[in-house]
Design an enzyme around this catalytic site. Structure first.
Site, PDB file in Angstrom:
ATOM      1  N   TRP A 162     -40.887 -17.197 -40.950  1.00 50.84           N
ATOM      2  CA  TRP A 162     -41.433 -16.692 -39.697  1.00 50.84           C
ATOM      3  C   TRP A 162     -42.920 -16.366 -39.878  1.00 50.84           C
ATOM      4  CZ3 TRP A 162     -40.973 -17.264 -34.913  1.00 50.84           C
ATOM      5  CH2 TRP A 162     -41.503 -16.371 -33.990  1.00 50.84           C
ATOM      6  N   GLU A 175     -39.499 -19.994 -32.346  1.00 48.68           N
ATOM      7  CA  GLU A 175     -38.271 -19.887 -33.145  1.00 48.68           C
ATOM      8  C   GLU A 175     -37.740 -21.277 -33.508  1.00 48.68           C
ATOM      9  OE1 GLU A 175     -37.083 -17.274 -34.540  1.00 48.68           O
ATOM     10  OE2 GLU A 175     -37.878 -15.610 -33.375  1.00 48.68           O
ATOM     11  N   TYR A 208     -46.907  -7.459 -35.488  1.00 51.25           N
ATOM     12  CA  TYR A 208     -45.790  -8.115 -34.801  1.00 51.25           C
ATOM     13  C   TYR A 208     -44.578  -7.179 -34.755  1.00 51.25           C
ATOM     14  CZ  TYR A 208     -41.888 -11.228 -33.883  1.00 51.25           C
ATOM     15  OH  TYR A 208     -40.744 -11.778 -33.366  1.00 51.25           O
TER      16      TYR A 208
END
Length: 184
Positions: free
Chosen positions: A48, A40, A18
């Site tokens: 996350w 988000e 990522y």
């Protein structure tokens, strides 16, 4: 030779991938911008990493983040999503996603696309910061405050300044890679 990355990304291969392939790279495609907004907004209050691990499940549950379809979701679809153990089963966040898909399309109508609207807050080009440590990276900025306020005024939900700043980082509106990171 070892590749130097931002410290937060060294948890495992998922995070490294990522970091190296997505985070901080400019995104102008409305579909991907919406996907990252959804992720988000679900991340709020969670890590996350949790969201990244569940990203394929979110993609399936929300029909590849097709905002046109999501905007029309019924109460039956909400209940179906609430029973999907592969995603974060939070009714308010699911309802916010539906709402935000509707508002996303309203912004597209006004600006031609959502990308033009959101990138307008940074003058159309990435803000490149030069943080030396993770502690030098802010959680919010005046720009994320202004964007979050404008989104709220337009009826978006679960997109406060901290979430918006994380989205700005994810979509490359802000480049917060550390100065010694290979992605800088």
């Amino acid at each position: 030779m070892e590749i130097k990355r931002c410290g937060w990304s060294e948890k495992d291969d998922l995070y490294r991938k990522y970091h190296d392939e997505e985070w901080g790279k400019p995104v102008y495609d409305d579909q991907l911008i919406f996907e990252l907004l959804v992720l988000e907004s679900f991340q709020a209050g969670l890590s996350w990493y949790t969201i990244l691990k569940k990203r394929p499940n979110f993609k399936k549950a929300f029909e590849d983040f097709n905002y046109k379809k999501i905007a029309t979701y019924s109460d039956v679809k909400v209940e179906e999503l609430l029973s999907d153990a592969g995603i974060i089963r939070n009714r308010l966040k699911i309802l916010a996603t539906i709402n935000n898909a509707q508002k996303f399309q309203e912004v597209q109508k006004e600006f031609g696309n959502f990308s033009s609207y959101i990138w307008g807050f940074v003058g159309g080009k990435p803000i490149v910061n030069d943080p030396k440590t993770l502690q030098d990276v802010p959680a919010t900025t005046e720009i994320s405050d202004a964007l979050a306020k404008n989104l709220k005024k337009r009826g978006f939900k679960f997109l406060g300044s901290t979430v918006v700043y994380a989205h700005m980082q994810a979509t490359g509106m802000v480049n917060d890679h550390l100065v010694d990171c290979h992605c800088k």
